[in-house]
Design an enzyme around this catalytic site. Structure first.
Site, PDB file in Angstrom:
ATOM      1  N   GLU A  17     -10.109   8.591   4.076  1.00  0.00           N
ATOM      2  CA  GLU A  17     -11.493   9.012   3.877  1.00  0.00           C
ATOM      3  C   GLU A  17     -12.482   8.287   4.790  1.00  0.00           C
ATOM      4  OE1 GLU A  17     -11.960   8.388  -0.315  1.00  0.00           O
ATOM      5  OE2 GLU A  17     -11.305  10.425  -0.807  1.00  0.00           O
ATOM      6  N   GLU A  34       9.913   0.261  -3.122  1.00  0.00           N
ATOM      7  CA  GLU A  34       9.120  -0.947  -3.376  1.00  0.00           C
ATOM      8  C   GLU A  34       9.979  -2.214  -3.408  1.00  0.00           C
ATOM      9  OE1 GLU A  34       8.412  -1.775  -7.975  1.00  0.00           O
ATOM     10  OE2 GLU A  34       7.512   0.117  -7.343  1.00  0.00           O
TER      11      GLU A  34
END
Length: 306
Positions: free
Chosen positions: A85, A116
């Site tokens: 963004e 992860e």
């Protein structure tokens, strides 16, 4: 290296939601909403740490550094979202703010749960991208995610500025970071589902960090997104509106200047304020590292002297 997460606050059962599956829709919604309201209070408690991080980040970016997020799962996706963004909102090059997510970009859309745990991948991903001029913000609700821990450790070896955002206290991630930010949001409504309050807290902190950093870098004038990229009809109208608000001209005048400025609100505003041509104004902006506020100040001084 595996870390025991069973004692973490974010993994505990929330007493308020002990009978969650027996509640009505209205009761569930009210409970989730009430729990969400506690997040802002917890974020408020760590504002000094966020401020410290922002000041250090701005110093790096003013000297040519870049900002990276690193995370896994929901935390990684929040980093990807915030990074994506920044270019359209603040008109910066996409490379200025980037995100690294365990499992690669496909993990943005499809869960890669075992990624992860891949410590070596975290270190390798950081080593391949960052330099000593940069900033790495590690995101982990637990503060124990192996991929993120190894990434921050590798960043430290590279003399990268490191910041951590976790939702427990005294975490391994915090110990690795130059500037640790810990937001103890407490047990989730659904026990262990850190996509709820913990991820909300991380998103709030990243909103603060990226927005405030960009404000300090001159990507906002007053409270206007003067660097917004006019890439569609809605945004072209927004640019016209920004020019009107910044200068007080009417819509027709603003549209005419926006057209001359190639849709760049900054150039249009400066043309109206100082009567200079677009090429001259683009040069002035480059002189000031694209900092709009500093460019305005420079042009005011020039105007007073001429």
């Amino acid at each position: 290296m595996q870390h025991d997460t069973s004692t973490l606050l974010t993994e505990q059962s929330n007493r308020r939601s002990a009978n969650l599956d027996k509640l009505s829709t209205q009761e569930i919604l009210r409970l989730i909403n009430e729990e969400d309201q506690t997040v802002a209070v917890q974020v408020q408690s760590v504002l000094p740490d966020i401020e410290k991080a922002i000041q250090a980040i701005v110093a790096r970016l003013e000297n040519g550094g870049k900002m990276y997020y690193i995370g896994a799962g929901s935390s990684g996706r929040i980093g990807m979202l915030d990074a994506a963004e920044c270019p359209p909102t603040f008109g910066v090059d996409p490379s200025m703010v980037s995100a690294i997510i365990a499992g690669g970009e496909q993990a943005m859309f499809q869960a890669v749960e075992d990624a992860e745990d891949q410590e070596q991948a975290g270190a390798a991903d950081v080593r391949a991208r960052l330099t000593s001029k940069d900033v790495l913000i590690g995101l982990s609700a637990s503060g124990q995610t192996p991929y993120v821990l190894s990434g921050l450790h590798e960043a430290s070896l590279l003399n990268v500025l490191t910041v951590s955002v976790s939702c427990n206290t005294g975490t391994s991630l915090s110990l690795l970071a130059d500037v640790p930010i810990e937001i103890p949001v407490g047990p989730e409504v659904i026990a262990g589902s850190t996509r709820l309050k913990a991820t909300t807290a991380q998103k709030m902190v990243l909103n603060m960090i990226s927005s405030t950093v960009m404000i300090h870098l001159g990507k906002v004038y007053r409270n206007l997104m003067v660097n917004v990229q006019a890439s569609n009809e809605k945004l072209r109208l927004r640019v016209v509106n920004i020019v009107m608000q910044a200068t007080g001209v009417d819509e027709e005048t603003a549209q005419a200047y926006c057209q001359q400025a190639g849709g760049d609100a900054r150039i249009a505003i400066l043309m109206i304020m100082f009567g200079l041509l677009p090429d001259e104004l683009a040069f002035r902006l480059r002189q000031n590292q694209e900092h709009f506020g500093k460019t305005v100040e420079q042009l005011y001084r020039w105007k007073q002297q001429s």
